[in-house]
Design a protein around this motif. Structure first.
Motif, mmCIF file in Angstrom:
data_model
loop_
_atom_site.group_PDB
_atom_site.id
_atom_site.type_symbol
_atom_site.label_atom_id
_atom_site.label_comp_id
_atom_site.label_asym_id
_atom_site.label_seq_id
_atom_site.Cartn_x
_atom_site.Cartn_y
_atom_site.Cartn_z
ATOM 1 N N SER B 133 35.077 38.299 33.595
ATOM 2 C CA SER B 133 35.316 39.157 34.762
ATOM 3 C C SER B 133 34.243 38.974 35.817
ATOM 4 C CB SER B 133 35.345 40.622 34.347
ATOM 5 O OG SER B 133 36.165 40.805 33.221
ATOM 6 N N ALA B 134 33.092 38.478 35.399
ATOM 7 C CA ALA B 134 31.988 38.334 36.344
ATOM 8 C C ALA B 134 31.978 36.958 37.007
ATOM 9 C CB ALA B 134 30.661 38.565 35.617
ATOM 10 N N ASP B 135 32.847 36.106 36.540
ATOM 11 C CA ASP B 135 32.844 34.727 37.012
ATOM 12 C C ASP B 135 33.515 34.622 38.376
ATOM 13 O OD1 ASP B 135 33.162 32.068 37.486
ATOM 14 O OD2 ASP B 135 34.634 31.744 35.887
ATOM 15 N N THR B 136 32.714 34.446 39.404
ATOM 16 C CA THR B 136 33.265 34.450 40.755
ATOM 17 C C THR B 136 33.750 33.077 41.200
ATOM 18 O OG1 THR B 136 31.018 34.220 41.601
ATOM 19 C CG2 THR B 136 31.971 36.427 41.573
ATOM 20 N N THR B 137 33.705 32.121 40.302
ATOM 21 C CA THR B 137 34.269 30.824 40.690
ATOM 22 C C THR B 137 35.792 30.844 40.572
ATOM 23 O OG1 THR B 137 34.116 29.919 38.454
ATOM 24 C CG2 THR B 137 32.204 29.630 39.882
ATOM 25 N N HIS B 138 36.298 31.897 39.955
ATOM 26 C CA HIS B 138 37.753 32.032 39.870
ATOM 27 C C HIS B 138 38.183 33.383 40.441
ATOM 28 C CE1 HIS B 138 37.061 28.983 36.629
ATOM 29 N NE2 HIS B 138 38.089 28.425 37.261
ATOM 30 N N LEU B 155 39.534 50.378 37.845
ATOM 31 C CA LEU B 155 38.756 49.161 37.635
ATOM 32 C C LEU B 155 38.615 48.378 38.937
ATOM 33 C CD1 LEU B 155 37.342 47.156 35.774
ATOM 34 C CD2 LEU B 155 39.563 46.173 35.242
ATOM 35 N N PHE B 156 39.718 48.278 39.633
ATOM 36 C CA PHE B 156 39.725 47.517 40.890
ATOM 37 C C PHE B 156 38.729 48.085 41.897
ATOM 38 C CE2 PHE B 156 41.430 47.143 45.231
ATOM 39 C CZ PHE B 156 41.381 45.770 45.382
ATOM 40 N N LEU B 157 38.747 49.393 42.048
ATOM 41 C CA LEU B 157 37.874 50.035 43.035
ATOM 42 C C LEU B 157 36.410 49.708 42.796
ATOM 43 C CD1 LEU B 157 39.498 53.557 43.337
ATOM 44 C CD2 LEU B 157 39.056 51.975 45.202
ATOM 45 N N HIS B 158 36.041 49.645 41.528
ATOM 46 C CA HIS B 158 34.644 49.349 41.224
ATOM 47 C C HIS B 158 34.350 47.851 41.342
ATOM 48 C CE1 HIS B 158 35.004 53.390 39.480
ATOM 49 N NE2 HIS B 158 33.712 53.481 39.696
ATOM 50 N N MET B 159 35.243 47.055 40.791
ATOM 51 C CA MET B 159 35.049 45.611 40.810
ATOM 52 C C MET B 159 34.986 45.090 42.245
ATOM 53 S SD MET B 159 34.675 44.004 37.988
ATOM 54 C CE MET B 159 34.924 44.092 36.223
ATOM 55 N N GLN B 160 35.740 45.740 43.081
ATOM 56 C CA GLN B 160 35.788 45.370 44.494
ATOM 57 C C GLN B 160 34.390 45.372 45.099
ATOM 58 O OE1 GLN B 160 37.940 48.210 46.760
ATOM 59 N NE2 GLN B 160 38.982 46.659 48.003
ATOM 60 N N ILE B 162 31.667 45.053 43.293
ATOM 61 C CA ILE B 162 30.795 44.186 42.496
ATOM 62 C C ILE B 162 31.006 42.714 42.792
ATOM 63 C CG2 ILE B 162 30.269 43.501 40.130
ATOM 64 C CD1 ILE B 162 30.893 46.342 39.255
ATOM 65 N N ARG B 163 32.241 42.328 43.060
ATOM 66 C CA ARG B 163 32.500 40.897 43.243
ATOM 67 C C ARG B 163 33.663 40.654 44.225
ATOM 68 N NH1 ARG B 163 35.592 37.608 38.921
ATOM 69 N NH2 ARG B 163 36.446 36.829 40.896
ATOM 70 N N PRO B 164 33.706 39.477 44.805
ATOM 71 C CA PRO B 164 34.808 39.126 45.696
ATOM 72 C C PRO B 164 35.969 38.519 44.908
ATOM 73 C CG PRO B 164 33.175 37.390 45.719
ATOM 74 C CD PRO B 164 32.689 38.422 44.722
ATOM 75 N N LYS B 165 36.947 38.016 45.608
ATOM 76 C CA LYS B 165 38.073 37.297 44.985
ATOM 77 C C LYS B 165 38.759 38.161 43.940
ATOM 78 C CE LYS B 165 36.106 32.634 45.124
ATOM 79 N NZ LYS B 165 36.010 31.429 44.322
ATOM 80 N N VAL B 183 47.922 31.848 42.312
ATOM 81 C CA VAL B 183 47.165 31.734 41.063
ATOM 82 C C VAL B 183 46.842 30.282 40.741
ATOM 83 C CG1 VAL B 183 47.244 32.111 38.577
ATOM 84 C CG2 VAL B 183 48.184 33.828 40.148
ATOM 85 N N LYS B 184 45.577 30.051 40.431
ATOM 86 C CA LYS B 184 45.155 28.699 40.063
ATOM 87 C C LYS B 184 44.735 28.679 38.606
ATOM 88 C CE LYS B 184 43.568 27.533 44.669
ATOM 89 N NZ LYS B 184 43.698 28.930 45.175
ATOM 90 N N GLU B 185 44.724 27.505 38.040
ATOM 91 C CA GLU B 185 44.283 27.353 36.658
ATOM 92 C C GLU B 185 42.862 27.909 36.489
ATOM 93 O OE1 GLU B 185 45.386 23.891 34.806
ATOM 94 O OE2 GLU B 185 44.157 24.220 33.013
ATOM 95 N N GLY B 186 42.695 28.665 35.445
ATOM 96 C CA GLY B 186 41.376 29.234 35.182
ATOM 97 C C GLY B 186 41.161 30.608 35.787
ATOM 98 N N ASP B 187 42.072 31.053 36.629
ATOM 99 C CA ASP B 187 41.965 32.414 37.161
ATOM 100 C C ASP B 187 42.087 33.419 36.011
ATOM 101 O OD1 ASP B 187 41.599 31.509 39.677
ATOM 102 O OD2 ASP B 187 43.576 32.068 40.447
ATOM 103 N N VAL B 188 41.514 34.579 36.243
ATOM 104 C CA VAL B 188 41.469 35.571 35.169
ATOM 105 C C VAL B 188 42.356 36.764 35.495
ATOM 106 C CG1 VAL B 188 39.960 37.105 33.855
ATOM 107 C CG2 VAL B 188 39.116 34.868 34.595
ATOM 108 N N PHE B 189 43.151 37.179 34.522
ATOM 109 C CA PHE B 189 43.994 38.370 34.650
ATOM 110 C C PHE B 189 43.496 39.453 33.693
ATOM 111 C CE2 PHE B 189 47.954 37.743 37.125
ATOM 112 C CZ PHE B 189 47.680 36.470 37.603
#
Lengths: 290, 290
Positions: B133-138, B155-160, B162-165, B183-189
């Motif tokens: 979840s912390a990986d901002t390359t995806h 979760l979204f409100l807080h993550m927003q 904390i990180r972009p994308k 959606v690209k390969e390696g993206d996280v859901f």
DNA sequence: ACAATAATGAAAATTATATAACAATCGAAA
DNA sequence: TTTCGATTGTTATATAATTTTCATTATTGT
């Protein structure tokens, strides 16, 4: 955290046989109503045990303390620990993770928050709030702010099934003044306002109040300014080892409230739930089985 | 003599509304670990509450005592009385409510759920999920259903911050297929699916999976069918004495995750939070102080 | 029974603690 | 803004609490 720490009481009892006359009197006096008697002034304890003041001082040193104040400090620590004890049996929640793992630390904090919060809630207030929320002769408005609108939404989604005449307002939206046009005297507002209290929410509360609405407030331990207007306030402990606050405690209250209101309106709810089931069946939104 | 039945704790709580800033801090500090903190020296209490010594002395007088020692004496009396009380009913969460009260029953159940859930979680999985979840390359997509979208939104409100994308998708919305175009390969859901598992959510998960996305699933103890596609699943116990399920346990996990991810990305988060603060200051959305 | 030693208590010395008096600060109203 | 009143903090004083010292009283072994 779970050191096999022996209490002062334990230590005294183990030595009880090797004590002299005055010491024995004193020891029994301490144990008589432990730990209260040890928390008063030294002289009071001495008088109570019918021994001299220096006897107490010496005994305390014999127990390994550097002075009476130190002895008292330890007693207070015990008292603190005891207050937390009911759950601290579990030295860690997530097996296989060290107790310093965030999972364990945060869980500890949340449980602690729950205990503190519940301890301060007046059950009569709570029941009254449930009754108000179940009253379908008036409208029910649910109001949340920037973060708390998720809690508001959660409550709304459930209440929607349980009763009619219900509206969810997001105080950060520009549209909320429109909703207030319909407010009638006696309508009920459930308002969420946690720290970084929002001006919009306060204004909304003031307008609702001036229209004769009755306000139930969910706030944090420092209390939103809305609480001056609220008929019933629930202040939840929300502090956890995180840069953010925890919504777990208010959520617990909400869920209890939902369950309670459902109980109060069961006749209606049943019909509404069945109607909802039908709708879902038709839209094939849910799976019948896994 | 009925005055004496009100504990100091009660008295403080009933006055909690009319207290000034310093008094309020002090009151909360006293209640924080009651009664231990009040049994120490006045100066220690003052330091603990971060108020001045005279403030404590004044407050004590306001509570009707003739001096701090008198106040402590009363506290000790309470302590004695409590110890002698044959029915020490401190096995219930909400004092003053019978243990059959819904507040106590539901709280018991929630704590139990937490214990069970945490006991089954593999901390390594959890840490891995946080890292993902912390990986901002995806890109990070957060998906919720009819009820669970509130958790997703939380979760979204807080993550927003904390990180972009990051994107919040409501699986019940018609628009979700559009989101999947990006959606690209390696993206996280991060997907939420609790019982009455939703067909839409499953379809969405399948499509995301086929595009090479990695799935973190929050589900209940019976597990959404999505878990076959998920790289990491968290199954939460959600059953409480209510017609509805409890979201408290998944919320606890979420909050822990938020805190953890924040720790992992602190450098970025700090900047983002400061930027957010500025925005809030400018829009005057929040009150500076109570 | 009588030293010798330990235990205890009375009173003084010392230290910590609470109260009182005063000054600075903050916030609301003009 | 400026002023007034309320709130809070700082410093100083008085008070109470604890520790130390030393004299007295019990206890034990010879």
């Amino acid at each position: 955290m779970n050191e096999a720490r022996l209490t002062i009481s334990d230590r005294i009892q183990s030595q009880l046989d090797d004590l002299t006359r005055a010491e024995s009197q004193l020891a029994h006096s301490i144990l008589e109503n432990y730990p209260a008697s040890g928390l008063g002034p030294l002289s009071a304890l001495a008088k109570d045990a019918e021994v001299s003041v220096p006897t107490v001082a010496r005994m305390v040193q014999k127990l390994g303390f550097n002075g009476y104040p130190e002895f008292q400090a330890e007693l207070r620590e015990e008292l603190k620990a005891k207050a937390k004890d009911p759950i601290s049996k579990h030295d860690s929640w997530a097996d296989g993770a060290p107790s310093e793992h965030l999972l364990n630390r945060l869980t500890d904090a949340v449980i602690d928050n729950i205990r503190h919060t519940l301890g301060q809630i007046d059950p009569e207030d709570f029941d009254k709030a449930c009754a108000l929320s179940a009253d379908t002769t008036h409208n029910l408005f649910i109001v949340g702010g920037r973060i708390t609108h998720t809690l508001a939404e959660y409550l709304f989604l459930h209440m929607q099934v349980i009763r009619p005449k219900i509206t969810h307002i997001q105080s950060t939206s520009n549209a909320w003044p429109h909703y207030l046009l319909d407010v009638k005297e006696g309508d009920v507002f459930i308002i969420f306002d946690m720290r970084r209290y929002e001006n919009n929410t306060l204004k909304l509360a003031e307008m609702a109040h001036s229209k004769g609405a009755r306000i139930i407030l969910f706030t944090d331990q420092w209390r939103s300014p809305v609480h001056h207007l609220a008929e019933i306030s629930f202040s939840c402990r929300i502090v956890v080892p995180s840069a953010w606050d925890s919504a777990a405690t208010p959520l617990l209250l909400l869920e209890t409230m939902i369950s309670s209101v459902q109980g109060l309106t069961w006749g209606d709810t049943k019909d509404r739930m069945e109607a909802l089931e039908d709708m879902f069946d038709q839209t094939k939104l849910f799976r019948k089985f896994t």
